[in-house]
Write a protein that holds these residues in place. Structure first.
Motif, PDB file in Angstrom:
ATOM      1  N   HIS A  67       0.727  -1.230  -0.008  1.00 14.91           N
ATOM      2  CA  HIS A  67       0.145  -0.114   0.148  1.00 14.91           C
ATOM      3  C   HIS A  67       0.899   1.435   0.008  1.00 14.91           C
ATOM      4  CE1 HIS A  67      -3.531   2.350   1.014  1.00 14.91           C
ATOM      5  NE2 HIS A  67      -2.930   2.991   1.687  1.00 14.91           N
ATOM      6  N   TRP A  68       2.083   1.285   0.774  1.00 23.36           N
ATOM      7  CA  TRP A  68       2.757   2.421   0.651  1.00 23.36           C
ATOM      8  C   TRP A  68       3.563   2.709  -0.789  1.00 23.36           C
ATOM      9  CZ3 TRP A  68       6.608   0.509   5.113  1.00 23.36           C
ATOM     10  CH2 TRP A  68       5.753   0.445   6.478  1.00 23.36           C
ATOM     11  N   VAL A  69       3.611   1.721  -1.422  1.00 18.93           N
ATOM     12  CA  VAL A  69       4.105   2.193  -2.670  1.00 18.93           C
ATOM     13  C   VAL A  69       3.174   2.073  -4.151  1.00 18.93           C
ATOM     14  CG1 VAL A  69       5.934   1.445  -4.304  1.00 18.93           C
ATOM     15  CG2 VAL A  69       6.281   0.897  -1.967  1.00 18.93           C
ATOM     16  N   TRP A  70       2.297   1.166  -4.131  1.00 16.74           N
ATOM     17  CA  TRP A  70       1.334   1.232  -5.171  1.00 16.74           C
ATOM     18  C   TRP A  70      -0.021   1.466  -5.088  1.00 16.74           C
ATOM     19  CZ3 TRP A  70       3.205  -4.646  -6.576  1.00 16.74           C
ATOM     20  CH2 TRP A  70       4.407  -4.378  -7.343  1.00 16.74           C
ATOM     21  N   SER A  71      -0.409   1.948  -3.837  1.00 20.20           N
ATOM     22  CA  SER A  71      -1.751   2.384  -3.812  1.00 20.20           C
ATOM     23  C   SER A  71      -1.665   3.983  -4.485  1.00 20.20           C
ATOM     24  CB  SER A  71      -2.225   2.351  -2.348  1.00 20.20           C
ATOM     25  OG  SER A  71      -1.701   3.336  -1.740  1.00 20.20           O
ATOM     26  N   SER A  72      -2.971   4.357  -4.310  1.00 20.47           N
ATOM     27  CA  SER A  72      -2.870   5.799  -4.939  1.00 20.47           C
ATOM     28  C   SER A  72      -2.606   6.843  -3.917  1.00 20.47           C
ATOM     29  CB  SER A  72      -4.377   6.323  -5.272  1.00 20.47           C
ATOM     30  OG  SER A  72      -5.362   5.769  -4.228  1.00 20.47           O
ATOM     31  N   ASN A  73      -2.410   6.493  -2.671  1.00 15.17           N
ATOM     32  CA  ASN A  73      -2.234   7.486  -1.582  1.00 15.17           C
ATOM     33  C   ASN A  73      -1.164   6.946  -0.770  1.00 15.17           C
ATOM     34  OD1 ASN A  73      -4.035   5.734  -0.374  1.00 15.17           O
ATOM     35  ND2 ASN A  73      -4.692   7.268   0.936  1.00 15.17           N
ATOM     36  N   GLY A  74      -0.437   5.903  -1.201  1.00 20.75           N
ATOM     37  CA  GLY A  74       0.538   5.373  -0.098  1.00 20.75           C
ATOM     38  C   GLY A  74       1.824   6.581   0.161  1.00 20.75           C
ATOM     39  N   TRP A  75       2.451   6.513   0.998  1.00 20.20           N
ATOM     40  CA  TRP A  75       2.931   7.532   1.865  1.00 20.20           C
ATOM     41  C   TRP A  75       4.467   7.644   0.905  1.00 20.20           C
ATOM     42  CZ3 TRP A  75       7.902   6.956   4.168  1.00 20.20           C
ATOM     43  CH2 TRP A  75       8.354   5.822   4.606  1.00 20.20           C
ATOM     44  N   LEU A  76       4.954   6.108   0.699  1.00 14.53           N
ATOM     45  CA  LEU A  76       6.164   6.483  -0.136  1.00 14.53           C
ATOM     46  C   LEU A  76       6.313   6.969  -1.605  1.00 14.53           C
ATOM     47  CD1 LEU A  76       7.985   2.756   0.870  1.00 14.53           C
ATOM     48  CD2 LEU A  76       8.728   5.289   1.292  1.00 14.53           C
ATOM     49  N   GLY A  77       4.992   6.604  -1.985  1.00 19.07           N
ATOM     50  CA  GLY A  77       4.703   7.263  -3.316  1.00 19.07           C
ATOM     51  C   GLY A  77       4.417   8.757  -3.285  1.00 19.07           C
ATOM     52  N   GLY A  78       4.209   9.117  -2.011  1.00 19.21           N
ATOM     53  CA  GLY A  78       3.808  10.817  -2.015  1.00 19.21           C
ATOM     54  C   GLY A  78       5.093  11.533  -1.409  1.00 19.21           C
ATOM     55  N   LEU A  79       6.366  10.688  -1.328  1.00 16.80           N
ATOM     56  CA  LEU A  79       7.554  11.469  -1.222  1.00 16.80           C
ATOM     57  C   LEU A  79       7.659  12.663  -2.127  1.00 16.80           C
ATOM     58  CD1 LEU A  79      10.057   8.621   0.063  1.00 16.80           C
ATOM     59  CD2 LEU A  79       8.655  10.237   1.335  1.00 16.80           C
ATOM     60  N   ASP A  80       8.398  13.671  -1.729  1.00 21.33           N
ATOM     61  CA  ASP A  80       8.818  14.853  -2.929  1.00 21.33           C
ATOM     62  C   ASP A  80       9.362  14.281  -4.336  1.00 21.33           C
ATOM     63  OD1 ASP A  80       7.603  16.760  -1.085  1.00 21.33           O
ATOM     64  OD2 ASP A  80       9.706  17.418  -0.350  1.00 21.33           O
ATOM     65  N   THR A  81      10.202  13.354  -4.036  1.00 19.10           N
ATOM     66  CA  THR A  81      10.698  12.563  -5.183  1.00 19.10           C
ATOM     67  C   THR A  81      10.057  11.141  -4.852  1.00 19.10           C
ATOM     68  OG1 THR A  81      12.637  13.755  -5.300  1.00 19.10           O
ATOM     69  CG2 THR A  81      12.723  11.579  -6.390  1.00 19.10           C
TER      70      THR A  81
END
Length: 521
Positions: A231-245
Motif C-alpha cells: 500500500h505504501w508504494v502502489w496504492s493511490s495515496n501510499g506515503w512512499l509514493g507521496g514523497l517529494d521524489t
C-alpha cells in the motif's frame, strides 16, 4: 390408603400416554437417523470433531452475508463508450489477463526449481507447499489483503472494500473502464504477485519446516504484512509514493521480492539450519537431487517474468516490448556473470549458480525495467549475477541455511535492483544528471519496508514457534518430510540409496551401469 393408590393409578394413566408418545417420537427419530440413506451423513458426522461441525453453519452465514459481493461485479455499459477507447480497453484486459496467467504459472517454476535443489525425500512436501500457497494466497488476498493494499484509507493502510465487496473502481484506486482496468482483472494480476512473495519463503525454510506452520505464515504474510507495505508504494495515496521524489519500484524488486526475501531470512534464522548442514562451524554441501527439473523450473520462471514485468505496465501500450527486452537483457547478463564468477572462484562452472544468476538478473531489473536504458539493464543484470555468487557464500558463512539461495536472489538483489533505479534511471537517476534525490528515496523505501517486514515476520514466526511449533522433529527430518508430513513418496517404487544417518552422500551404479548419485536422499 386406597384413595392414595387410586390417585397414583390415575396419575400414571394420565402420564403414560404422554410418555409413550415421547418414547415413540424418540424411537421414530432414532429409527429415521439409522435409516440406510443417512449412513453417509453418520459417517461424515463421526469423522469430524464438534468444532469442525460448528463451522458448517458459520460458513453458511458467511456465504449468505457476502453473496451480494458476487452480484453485478464489473458491470460496464459498453454502448456508452467510444469505439476506439473500447477497443483499447479490451486489449488492456486481454493483455493483463495473459500476463496474470504467466505470473501464476511461475508457481510451477518455483516448485520445480525448489524441488530440484532439495533432496528427494522432501520432494512431495516442497511440491505441495508451492501448489497450495497460491490457493491460500488467493483467499487471503481476496478477503483482506487486496483491501489493505489498494483500498481507500490512510497513507499507511487501506481500509475499504473487503472481500471484493465494492463495485466502484475508485474504492481500489482504479479509474472506470476503459481508462482503467476492471476490478476483477486487476485483482487477478495482483494476487499472482502476492502469492509470489509467499512462495519465496518456501525455498529458504525447505526441508525442516512444519507444513501447517508454513501455511499459517503464508496467510499472515499475504493478508497483512505484504499488503500493508505494498500500500505504501502502489496504492493511490501510499506515503512512499507521496514523497517529494516518489519511491520507484515499477514491478516489485522491493514490494514483492525483498519482502519475500526478508520474511524468508527471518524464517531461516529462527528455524535454524538443517541437520548436518554445518560441521565444526563449516558449511557442508547437501546437493539437490534433480538438476534437470531445477533447470526447467528456471526456464519457466524466465518466461513467466515476461508477464511479471511487462504486465506491470497495466495496459497494452507500446512500452511493453521495451520492458520485455530490458528484462531479457538483464537475465542474460546475470547468467553469464554468475557462471564465469563461479568458474573463476571454484575452478568449475556451477549449473546451480547459472540458474541463480538468471533469477538474480531478473529480480535486479524488476524495479527499473521500464525506466533504464538497454545498456543499463545489462549492467544491472551483470552486477546481480556477481552479487548472488558471493551472497550465497556469505549467508553460509554466518550459518543461515537457505537450501535454494532464495535470500540471496530475492532479498539481496531486490535491494540492488531498487538502488539501481536511483543510479541508472533515465529520468532522475544519478548517472543521468538527476542528482541524489531519487537514490535517497530508494534508500528510504528499502529501509522502511525492510524494517517493517522484519518486525512483522519475526512476530509471526515467533508466535507460531511458541504455539504450534515451526520445525519438524529430528526423526521426521532424517526420514524426510514426504513421509513425516504427507505419508507418501515422490518416487515410490524407485531404488533409492541413502545414508541412514542422514550424513554424507553415497554413490552407486544403477542397473544400466550408469553412475547413480543420491545425496542423503
Amino acid at each position: 390408603m386406597m384413595s392414595r393408590l387410586k390417585f397414583q393409578k390415575t396419575l400414571n394413566q394420565e402420564k403414560s400416554p404422554k410418555n409413550d408418545r415421547r418414547s415413540h417420537a424418540q424411537g421414530s427419530s432414532q429409527n429415521i437417523w439409522n435409516a440406510p440413506y443417512f449412513k453417509p451423513l453418520r459417517t461424515l458426522a463421526t469423522s469430524f470433531s464438534p468444532y469442525w461441525l460448528a463451522c458448517i453453519p458459520l460458513a453458511a452465514i458467511i456465504v449468505v452475508v457476502w453473496s451480494t459481493a458476487a452480484s453485478a461485479q464489473d458491470v460496464i455499459d459498453l454502448e456508452a463508450i467510444e469505439q476506439g477507447a473500447l477497443t483499447q480497453g479490451i486489449l488492456n484486459i486481454v493483455f493483463i489477463l495473459a500476463s496474470a496467467v504467466l505470473v501464476i504459472f511461475m508457481n510451477a517454476g518455483f516448485g520445480m526449481l525448489e524441488t530440484g535443489f532439495c533432496r528427494q525425500k522432501n520432494a512431495v512436501n516442497i511440491l505441495s507447499k508451492n501448489l497450495i500457497v497460491f490457493g491460500i494466497a488467493t483467499i487471503a488476498f481476496w478477503a483482506i489483503g487486496f483491501s489493505l493494499m489498494f483500498g481507500k484509507g490512510s497513507g499507511f493502510i487501506g481500509m475499504s472494500g473487503f472481500f471484493l465487496s465494492s463495485t466502484d473502481p475508485a474504492t481500489y484506486g482504479l479509474d472506470p473502464f476503459p481508462d482503467g482496468l476492471p476490478i476483477s482483472v486487476f485483482f487477478l494480476f495482483q494476487v499472482a504477485f502476492a502469492a509470489t512473495a509467499a512462495t519465496i519463503v518456501s525455498g529458504a525454510v525447505a526441508e525442516r519446516i512444519k507444513y501447517d506452520a508454513f501455511l499459517i505464515f503464508s496467510v499472515l504474510l499475504v493478508a497483512v504484512s505484504y499488503a500493508i507495505t505494498g500500500h505504501w508504494v502502489w496504492s493511490s495515496n501510499g506515503w512512499l509514493g507521496g514523497l517529494d521524489t516518489p519511491f520507484s519500484d515499477f514491478a516489485g524488486s522491493t514490494v514483492v521480492h525483498s519482502v519475500g526475501g526478508w520474511a524468508a531470512l527471518m524464517g531461516a534464522a529462527i528455524l535454524g539450519p538443517r541437520i548436518g548442514k554445518y560441521e565444526n562451524g563449516q558449511p557442508r554441501a547437501l546437493p539437490g537431487h534433480n538438476m534437470s527439473i531445477a533447470t526447467l523450473g528456471c526456464l519457466i520462471l524466465w518466461i513467466g517474468w515476461f508477464g511479471f514485468n511487462p504486465g506491470s505496465e497495466l495496459a497494452a501500450s507500446t512500452n511493453i516490448a521495451y520492458i520485455a527486452l530490458t528484462t531479457n537483457l538483464a537475465a542474460a547478463a546475470g547468467a553469464v556473470t554468475a557462471t564465469f564468477t563461479t568458474w573463476i572462484k571454484d575452478s568449475k562452472p556451477d549449473l546451480s549458480m547459472t540458474i541463480n544468476g538468471i533469477l538474480a538478473g531478473l529480480v535486479g531489473i524488476t524495479a527499473g525495467c521500464a525506466g533504464v536504458s538497454y545498456t543499463s539493464a545489462v549492467i544491472i543484470g551483470a552486477i546481480a549475477g556477481i552479487i548472488v555468487v558471493f551472497s550465497v557464500g556469505f549467508f553460509d558463512s554466518i550459518q543461515i541455511d537457505d537450501p535454494v539461495g532464495a535470500v540471496s536472489v530475492h532479498l539481496v538483489n531486490g535491494i540492488w535492483g531498487t538502488l539501481a533505479v536511483g543510479i541508472f534511471a533515465i529520468d532522475g537517476g544519478l548517472f543521468s544528471g538527476g542528482g541524489l534525490s531519487q537514490l535517497i528515496s530508494q534508500v528510504i523505501g528499502i529501509i522502511s519496508i525492510g524494517a517493517f517486514t522484519v518486525i512483522m515476520s519475526s512476530i509471526f514466526w515467533l508466535a507460531l514457534k511458541a504455539t504450534i511449533g515451526i520445525r519438524v522433529t529430528p526423526e521426521e527430518e532424517m526420514e524426510g518430510l514426504d513421509i513425516g508430513e504427507h505419508g507418501m513418496e515422490a518416487y515410490s517404487g524407485f531404488l533409492k540409496e541413502t545414508s541412514m544417518t542422514g550424513f554424507g552422500s553415497t554413490g552407486g551404479v544403477s542397473d544400466e551401469g550408469n553412475l547413480a548419485r543420491s545425496s542423503d536422499m
